[in-house]
Design a protein around this motif. Structure first.
Motif, PDB file in Angstrom:
ATOM      1  N   PHE A 271      21.775  90.636  45.530  1.00 17.72           N
ATOM      2  CA  PHE A 271      20.649  89.843  45.038  1.00 17.72           C
ATOM      3  C   PHE A 271      19.821  90.711  44.088  1.00 17.72           C
ATOM      4  O   PHE A 271      18.985  91.494  44.535  1.00 17.72           O
ATOM      5  CB  PHE A 271      19.777  89.349  46.189  1.00 17.72           C
ATOM      6  N   PRO A 272      20.047  90.595  42.790  1.00 16.12           N
ATOM      7  CA  PRO A 272      19.261  91.387  41.834  1.00 16.12           C
ATOM      8  C   PRO A 272      17.781  91.012  41.899  1.00 16.12           C
ATOM      9  O   PRO A 272      17.414  89.868  41.635  1.00 16.12           O
ATOM     10  CB  PRO A 272      19.873  91.015  40.478  1.00 16.12           C
ATOM     11  N   GLN A 273      16.952  91.970  42.244  1.00 14.37           N
ATOM     12  CA  GLN A 273      15.534  91.693  42.457  1.00 14.37           C
ATOM     13  C   GLN A 273      14.793  91.323  41.176  1.00 14.37           C
ATOM     14  O   GLN A 273      13.744  90.685  41.224  1.00 14.37           O
ATOM     15  CB  GLN A 273      14.874  92.920  43.094  1.00 14.37           C
ATOM     16  N   ALA A 274      15.331  91.721  40.024  1.00 11.73           N
ATOM     17  CA  ALA A 274      14.618  91.488  38.763  1.00 11.73           C
ATOM     18  C   ALA A 274      14.817  90.087  38.207  1.00 11.73           C
ATOM     19  O   ALA A 274      14.226  89.740  37.177  1.00 11.73           O
ATOM     20  CB  ALA A 274      15.065  92.518  37.720  1.00 11.73           C
ATOM     21  N   GLN A 275      15.624  89.252  38.867  1.00  7.21           N
ATOM     22  CA  GLN A 275      15.897  87.911  38.336  1.00  7.21           C
ATOM     23  C   GLN A 275      14.637  87.061  38.329  1.00  7.21           C
ATOM     24  O   GLN A 275      13.745  87.208  39.168  1.00  7.21           O
ATOM     25  CB  GLN A 275      16.995  87.230  39.138  1.00  7.21           C
ATOM     26  N   THR A 276      14.584  86.144  37.359  1.00  2.89           N
ATOM     27  CA  THR A 276      13.434  85.246  37.216  1.00  2.89           C
ATOM     28  C   THR A 276      13.941  83.834  36.928  1.00  2.89           C
ATOM     29  O   THR A 276      15.114  83.529  37.135  1.00  2.89           O
ATOM     30  CB  THR A 276      12.520  85.702  36.056  1.00  2.89           C
ATOM     31  N   CYS A 277      13.069  82.985  36.423  1.00  2.00           N
ATOM     32  CA  CYS A 277      13.420  81.617  36.052  1.00  2.00           C
ATOM     33  C   CYS A 277      14.467  81.621  34.940  1.00  2.00           C
ATOM     34  O   CYS A 277      14.465  82.503  34.069  1.00  2.00           O
ATOM     35  CB  CYS A 277      12.157  80.895  35.583  1.00  2.00           C
ATOM     36  N   CYS A 278      15.342  80.628  34.945  1.00  2.00           N
ATOM     37  CA  CYS A 278      16.370  80.523  33.903  1.00  2.00           C
ATOM     38  C   CYS A 278      15.804  80.006  32.589  1.00  2.00           C
ATOM     39  O   CYS A 278      16.447  80.099  31.549  1.00  2.00           O
ATOM     40  CB  CYS A 278      17.505  79.614  34.366  1.00  2.00           C
TER      41      CYS A 278
END
Length: 250
Positions: free
Chosen positions: A35-42
């Motif tokens: 689970f990449p912690q830096a992910q945000t809204c698409c």
């Protein structure tokens, strides 16, 4: 296989159990899930409401965050369709306007085939339909618009449900009709949205199902709100939660 979970905004903030179910399911099937912690809204809501520049910025971030993974799995047909359909268009527009170099379009083109809806990943990539699930309930399935018309998932979700031990799958009348959510559509056109949802709920309750299943929690939230207000006695559950269920977890 090194797999990244793209949780999406709605699941992260409102339905965390869905993400946990995806991880449990994929690990049970032998995948190394991160689970990449830096992910945000698409960026879907930004693009849909007329802010393509913000969508492009978020697309760049998505590509950076998920680079290096063999696959990116999203428990949302809507957000997976955003990446697959809109990111190439955003990249081409940014390159044409010189807001981005040609390398960005190439990075997007490399990323897009790696992004999958959960059912698509299970059936097409892992090659399984029987995931070892157990769920002894009467279930009906709603194919959300992006799953149906954007990703063209077809019968992948129902093939998975049909292999769940104890589950009775009943057809949903008018299944391919929109539930009326449509993200900002429900906000801008509340009366039309509510009427469409009313039609969907009538069809759901006519099946006698205990559970309404879909691959998008945003649509389930919309339909579930009306089901709850009508005290229809029908639960909403994401496909991942049903597929993750076993005798040991019940």
């Amino acid at each position: 296989m090194r797999v990244a979970l793209f949780i999406t905004c709605v699941n992260d903030t409102l339905f965390p159990g869905t993400g946990q179910a995806v991880v449990a399911l994929l690990r049970r099937l032998g995948c190394d899930v991160e689970f990449p912690q830096a992910q945000t809204c698409c960026g879907q809501m930004h693009v849909n409401t007329g802010y393509p520049e913000e969508g492009t910025r978020l697309a760049r971030h998505f590509v950076d965050v998920f680079a290096g993974y063999d696959a990116v799995v999203a428990p949302s047909g809507s957000c997976a369709a955003m990446v697959r359909e809109q990111y190439p268009r955003l990249a081409r527009a940014a390159t044409a306007s010189r807001a981005a170099t040609a390398s960005f379009a190439g990075e997007v083109a490399e990323m897009v085939p790696k992004v999958h809806d959960l059912s698509e990943f299970l059936v097409d990539v892992l090659g399984v339909t029987d995931v070892g699930a157990y769920f002894p309930h009467r279930v009906t399935y709603h194919p959300t618009c992006h799953s149906l018309r954007g990703l063209h998932l077809g019968d992948r979700p129902t093939r998975l449900l049909e292999q769940v031990r104890g589950l009775e799958l009943v057809p949903l009348p008018g299944a391919e009709e929109c539930c009326g959510f449509g993200g900002t559509f429900a906000v801008k056109n509340p009366a039309v949205s509510a009427a469409m949802c009313g039609d969907k709920v009538r069809n759901v309750t006519s099946t006698g199902a205990e559970v309404l299943c879909a691959a998008d929690n945003s649509c389930l939230m919309h339909i579930g709100g009306t089901l709850a207000r009508q005290r229809a006695g029908v639960r909403i559950m994401h496909l991942a939660e049903i597929l993750a269920a076993t005798e040991a977890t019940r």
